[in-house]
Design a protein around this motif. Structure first.
Motif, PDB file in Angstrom:
ATOM      1  N   PRO A 148       0.742  -0.914  -0.053  1.00 13.55           N
ATOM      2  CA  PRO A 148      -0.094   0.085  -0.068  1.00 13.55           C
ATOM      3  C   PRO A 148       0.737   1.287   0.100  1.00 13.55           C
ATOM      4  CG  PRO A 148      -0.971  -1.618   1.278  1.00 13.55           C
ATOM      5  CD  PRO A 148       0.322  -1.957   1.201  1.00 13.55           C
ATOM      6  N   VAL A 149       1.767   1.361   0.701  1.00 14.42           N
ATOM      7  CA  VAL A 149       2.802   2.525   1.025  1.00 14.42           C
ATOM      8  C   VAL A 149       3.335   2.578  -0.395  1.00 14.42           C
ATOM      9  CG1 VAL A 149       4.475   3.563   2.052  1.00 14.42           C
ATOM     10  CG2 VAL A 149       2.904   2.443   3.340  1.00 14.42           C
ATOM     11  N   TYR A 150       4.070   1.643  -0.790  1.00 18.57           N
ATOM     12  CA  TYR A 150       5.070   1.597  -1.953  1.00 18.57           C
ATOM     13  C   TYR A 150       3.926   2.025  -3.281  1.00 18.57           C
ATOM     14  CZ  TYR A 150       7.774  -0.231  -5.880  1.00 18.57           C
ATOM     15  OH  TYR A 150       8.545  -0.448  -7.082  1.00 18.57           O
ATOM     16  N   THR A 151       2.937   1.436  -3.523  1.00 15.77           N
ATOM     17  CA  THR A 151       2.207   1.885  -4.609  1.00 15.77           C
ATOM     18  C   THR A 151       1.820   3.164  -4.444  1.00 15.77           C
ATOM     19  OG1 THR A 151       0.251   0.776  -3.638  1.00 15.77           O
ATOM     20  CG2 THR A 151       1.478  -0.535  -5.372  1.00 15.77           C
ATOM     21  N   GLU A 152       1.301   3.669  -3.511  1.00 10.71           N
ATOM     22  CA  GLU A 152       0.984   5.097  -3.447  1.00 10.71           C
ATOM     23  C   GLU A 152       2.059   6.076  -3.594  1.00 10.71           C
ATOM     24  OE1 GLU A 152      -1.626   7.947  -0.389  1.00 10.71           O
ATOM     25  OE2 GLU A 152      -0.715   6.094   0.418  1.00 10.71           O
ATOM     26  N   ASN A 153       3.230   5.751  -3.054  1.00 13.71           N
ATOM     27  CA  ASN A 153       4.457   6.544  -3.438  1.00 13.71           C
ATOM     28  C   ASN A 153       4.748   6.417  -4.862  1.00 13.71           C
ATOM     29  OD1 ASN A 153       4.742   7.360  -0.650  1.00 13.71           O
ATOM     30  ND2 ASN A 153       6.268   5.686  -0.184  1.00 13.71           N
ATOM     31  N   VAL A 154       4.689   5.234  -5.603  1.00 13.09           N
ATOM     32  CA  VAL A 154       4.874   5.320  -6.955  1.00 13.09           C
ATOM     33  C   VAL A 154       3.900   6.131  -7.709  1.00 13.09           C
ATOM     34  CG1 VAL A 154       4.781   3.922  -9.127  1.00 13.09           C
ATOM     35  CG2 VAL A 154       6.095   3.223  -6.978  1.00 13.09           C
TER      36      VAL A 154
END
Length: 360
Positions: free
Chosen positions: A346-352
């Motif tokens: 969740p955090v990774y894809t939002e940052n991407v």
């Protein structure tokens, strides 16, 4: 009717066999007045989760889902009714990125509720790119047993998928992104979202399925090459240096006939080499080749309207390759691995997405 959440295990599920794929069509295409009965029958056959559509249901899916379900219906309650999760539809699929460029705040909760949050590195992400109304959602539903909404052709040709929707495979630990089609009349000449969604898919997925009609092989605009070029160039600038794995670009050649697949694949490989030679590169990647960072693979499917049985059989074989791991025919290579464990997704894809969205 809400689908029962799929529970993940650390053991990788085997993909669906052709014989096992006959039951899910009744569940996917049942009329609303029969949903309660279908749910009861499903409980009686507990354990038969590796299912896929029948020939008859696949032909029906050309029209889309049943009347009243041709567009997603957003609901305002979570899967268990206890905690609010915004942006889920009646099939518990998440509107990951809406058509206003907003990232879903409930991704962590959604993954927690369906059990995918605890998968560790035992999961994969697949995304699909291709022109609007080219059968992307229909194909994903066959491959993964999802319920992405499809166009009802009898009503005309129009946009169904808006933004990016996220579903969970019925057959394996695979998260599936149904991406808004390119070249749609609704957005006209505004290609901003196409650029952002393509780059996001390339950065977030381990397998990028590129839906391409056979008659577009050898063409430039129709094959989405300008968009692919932009996505590759920005991916190299923004994400490649930190990447641990390789992305597989799987070209699915639709309506395949006459020309051998090897010839078609050779043309696309030449085009990809040409695109790579033309994109701007830093000194670090100046001498690189496209295959240093991307695995190029090719499959084909026969014309669905004219050869429905052959189409379904080939699609089911492809489904097995998508949903199995550690076998000679699996599409998942050793380097097609997630960048982060599932609870970090969740955090990774939002940052991407924020990086992609704010890039000018």
């Amino acid at each position: 009717m809400e689908d029962e959440p799929v529970q993940f295990t650390q053991e990788v599920h085997a993909g669906p066999t052709v014989a096992e794929q006959d039951d899910v069509a009744e569940e996917k295409h049942v009329a609303p007045q029969k949903e309660e009965k279908a749910a009861s029958e499903s409980e009686e056959e507990e354990g038969d989760e590796h299912a896929g559509p029948t020939v008859a249901s696949t032909a029906t899916s050309e029209r889309g889902v049943e009347a009243g379900e041709d567009t997603p219906t957003l609901i305002t309650s979570s899967m268990d009714g206890e905690n609010y999760i915004s942006g889920i539809d009646q099939h518990q699929q998440l509107h990951l990125i809406d058509d206003n460029d907003q990232f879903a705040p409930g991704l962590h909760q959604w993954m927690e509720k369906n059990g995918s949050l605890n998968a560790g590195f035992d999961y994969g992400v697949v995304a699909v790119l291709g022109c609007q109304s080219s059968g992307k959602s229909t194909l994903l539903n066959i491959l993964f047993g999802t319920h992405f909404h499809t166009m009802e052709a009898e009503l005309g040709r129009f946009q169904v998928t808006k933004g990016i929707w996220l579903g969970l495979s019925k057959f394996s630990n695979t998260l599936v992104m149904d991406v808004e089609g390119t070249d749609g009349r609704e957005r006209g000449e505004d290609t901003n979202f196409e650029r952002k969604s393509s780059l996001f898919s390339l950065a977030a997925a381990q397998i990028l399925l590129i839906n391409m009609w056979m008659h577009d092989v050898g063409r430039w605009q129709s094959a989405n090459y300008p968009l692919i070029r932009t996505a590759l160039e920005l991916h190299l600038q923004l994400f490649q240096a930190a990447k641990k794995g390789k992305v597989k670009m799987l070209f699915v050649i639709r309506d395949h006939a006459f020309t051998p697949l090897e010839k078609l694949a050779g043309i696309v490989r030449q085009d990809m080499d040409k695109i790579w030679s033309q994109i701007a590169k830093t000194e670090q990647f100046e001498t690189s080749k496209v295959t240093d960072f991307f695995d190029l693979d090719f499959v084909s499917l026969p014309p669905k309207p004219h050869q429905p049985e052959e189409f379904l059989a080939e699609a089911q074989r492809l489904s097995v390759r998508f949903n199995e791991r550690n076998t000679p025919t699996s599409l998942w290579g050793e380097r097609n691995v997630p960048e982060v464990p599932a609870d970090g997704l969740p955090v990774y894809t939002e940052n991407v997405w924020l990086t992609v969205r704010d890039n000018k």
